[in-house]
Design an enzyme around this catalytic site. Structure first.
Site, PDB file in Angstrom:
ATOM      1  N   CYS A   4       0.938   9.715  -6.611  1.00 28.80           N
ATOM      2  CA  CYS A   4       0.174   8.385  -5.807  1.00 28.80           C
ATOM      3  C   CYS A   4       0.492   7.161  -6.927  1.00 28.80           C
ATOM      4  O   CYS A   4       0.179   7.283  -8.156  1.00 28.80           O
ATOM      5  CB  CYS A   4      -1.343   8.489  -5.937  1.00 28.80           C
ATOM      6  SG  CYS A   4      -2.384   7.281  -5.423  1.00 28.80           S
ATOM      7  N   CYS A   7      -2.585   5.985  -8.458  1.00 28.97           N
ATOM      8  CA  CYS A   7      -3.199   6.899  -9.772  1.00 28.97           C
ATOM      9  C   CYS A   7      -2.300   6.722 -11.108  1.00 28.97           C
ATOM     10  O   CYS A   7      -2.767   6.651 -11.848  1.00 28.97           O
ATOM     11  CB  CYS A   7      -2.912   8.470  -9.337  1.00 28.97           C
ATOM     12  SG  CYS A   7      -4.289   9.006  -8.118  1.00 28.97           S
ATOM     13  N   ASP A  30      -3.059  -7.916  -7.138  1.00 26.88           N
ATOM     14  CA  ASP A  30      -2.196  -7.754  -6.026  1.00 26.88           C
ATOM     15  C   ASP A  30      -0.613  -8.456  -6.689  1.00 26.88           C
ATOM     16  O   ASP A  30      -0.499  -9.358  -6.913  1.00 26.88           O
ATOM     17  CB  ASP A  30      -2.414  -8.029  -4.793  1.00 26.88           C
ATOM     18  CG  ASP A  30      -1.716  -7.363  -3.690  1.00 26.88           C
ATOM     19  OD1 ASP A  30      -0.427  -7.670  -3.593  1.00 26.88           O
ATOM     20  OD2 ASP A  30      -2.206  -6.700  -2.793  1.00 26.88           O
ATOM     21  N   ASN A  86      -7.980  -1.341   4.543  1.00 23.48           N
ATOM     22  CA  ASN A  86      -6.874  -0.545   5.507  1.00 23.48           C
ATOM     23  C   ASN A  86      -6.845   0.849   5.789  1.00 23.48           C
ATOM     24  O   ASN A  86      -7.052   1.558   4.677  1.00 23.48           O
ATOM     25  CB  ASN A  86      -5.760  -0.998   5.517  1.00 23.48           C
ATOM     26  CG  ASN A  86      -5.469  -2.789   5.405  1.00 23.48           C
ATOM     27  OD1 ASN A  86      -6.303  -3.420   6.361  1.00 23.48           O
ATOM     28  ND2 ASN A  86      -4.732  -3.260   4.880  1.00 23.48           N
ATOM     29  N   GLY A  92      -2.827  -0.123   8.875  1.00 24.71           N
ATOM     30  CA  GLY A  92      -2.173  -1.068   7.998  1.00 24.71           C
ATOM     31  C   GLY A  92      -2.087  -0.570   6.652  1.00 24.71           C
ATOM     32  O   GLY A  92      -1.851  -1.132   5.624  1.00 24.71           O
ATOM     33  N   THR A  94      -0.851   1.229   3.539  1.00 28.91           N
ATOM     34  CA  THR A  94       0.570   1.611   2.826  1.00 28.91           C
ATOM     35  C   THR A  94       0.555   2.351   1.704  1.00 28.91           C
ATOM     36  O   THR A  94       1.562   2.642   1.110  1.00 28.91           O
ATOM     37  CB  THR A  94       1.103   0.108   2.602  1.00 28.91           C
ATOM     38  OG1 THR A  94       0.617  -0.680   1.612  1.00 28.91           O
ATOM     39  CG2 THR A  94       1.572  -0.791   3.975  1.00 28.91           C
ATOM     40  N   HIS A  97      -4.101   5.935  -1.309  1.00 31.70           N
ATOM     41  CA  HIS A  97      -5.075   5.854  -2.251  1.00 31.70           C
ATOM     42  C   HIS A  97      -6.174   4.884  -1.879  1.00 31.70           C
ATOM     43  O   HIS A  97      -5.982   3.567  -1.585  1.00 31.70           O
ATOM     44  CB  HIS A  97      -4.819   5.298  -3.769  1.00 31.70           C
ATOM     45  CG  HIS A  97      -5.712   5.932  -4.613  1.00 31.70           C
ATOM     46  ND1 HIS A  97      -5.696   6.742  -5.635  1.00 31.70           N
ATOM     47  CD2 HIS A  97      -6.929   5.089  -4.791  1.00 31.70           C
ATOM     48  CE1 HIS A  97      -6.412   6.552  -6.586  1.00 31.70           C
ATOM     49  NE2 HIS A  97      -7.491   5.776  -6.174  1.00 31.70           N
ATOM     50  N   HIS A  99      -8.370   1.903  -1.184  1.00 30.92           N
ATOM     51  CA  HIS A  99      -8.358   0.644  -1.953  1.00 30.92           C
ATOM     52  C   HIS A  99      -8.829  -0.377  -1.216  1.00 30.92           C
ATOM     53  O   HIS A  99      -8.865  -0.291   0.035  1.00 30.92           O
ATOM     54  CB  HIS A  99      -7.045   0.272  -2.422  1.00 30.92           C
ATOM     55  CG  HIS A  99      -5.929  -0.037  -1.488  1.00 30.92           C
ATOM     56  ND1 HIS A  99      -5.251   1.325  -0.720  1.00 30.92           N
ATOM     57  CD2 HIS A  99      -5.273  -1.055  -0.916  1.00 30.92           C
ATOM     58  CE1 HIS A  99      -4.272   0.689   0.065  1.00 30.92           C
ATOM     59  NE2 HIS A  99      -4.361  -0.404  -0.114  1.00 30.92           N
ATOM     60  N   HIS A 101      -9.065  -4.599  -1.001  1.00 29.71           N
ATOM     61  CA  HIS A 101      -8.321  -6.079  -1.062  1.00 29.71           C
ATOM     62  C   HIS A 101      -9.603  -6.971  -1.404  1.00 29.71           C
ATOM     63  O   HIS A 101     -10.423  -7.072  -0.529  1.00 29.71           O
ATOM     64  CB  HIS A 101      -7.764  -6.527  -0.103  1.00 29.71           C
ATOM     65  CG  HIS A 101      -6.414  -5.799   0.141  1.00 29.71           C
ATOM     66  ND1 HIS A 101      -5.119  -5.796  -0.365  1.00 29.71           N
ATOM     67  CD2 HIS A 101      -6.302  -4.582   1.016  1.00 29.71           C
ATOM     68  CE1 HIS A 101      -4.245  -4.941  -0.091  1.00 29.71           C
ATOM     69  NE2 HIS A 101      -4.974  -3.901   0.851  1.00 29.71           N
TER      70      HIS A 101
END
Length: 113
Positions: A4, A7, A30, A86, A92, A94, A97, A99, A101
């Site tokens: 991952c 990770c 990001d 997402n 969406g 990608t 894991h 997450h 935003h």
């Protein structure tokens, strides 16, 4: 999870620009920002997506949102911010894991574009 991306970031195997860390949560900028402030906030423990949230791991999601509030305060995001998750390929997502935003420092209209 050994393969991952996130990770590996938590483990320090892949560099990132950290904006927050505690025992349960890690947040970093990001690499392809969609707003002047764009951080990714993740639980350190691997959860694949929002579809995998359960009573066994939901406390980690609470910890993520507590961290988001701390980041917003630390980053002076008093004018507002958006939190986006997402879930799944059609949603969406990608990276496999969970997450969130955290976007701020510009007017984030609706619907998102």
């Amino acid at each position: 999870m050994k393969d991952c991306l996130f990770c590996k970031i938590v483990a320090g195997e892949i560099p990132s620009t950290k904006v927050y860390e505690d025992e349960k949560v890690y947040a970093f900028l990001d690499i392809d920002p969609k707003a002047p402030f764009h951080a990714i906030v993740i639980p350190k423990e691997h959860i694949t997506s929002a579809a995998e949230i359960s009573s066994d791991n939901s406390s980690l999601i609470a910890a993520v949102f507590e961290a988001i509030a701390k980041i917003a305060k630390n980053e002076n995001l008093e004018k507002g911010f958006r939190v986006v998750n997402n879930c799944g390929e059609e949603g969406g997502q990608t990276v496999g894991h969970i997450h969130f935003h955290l976007l701020a420092r510009r007017n984030l209209g609706w619907p998102p574009g």
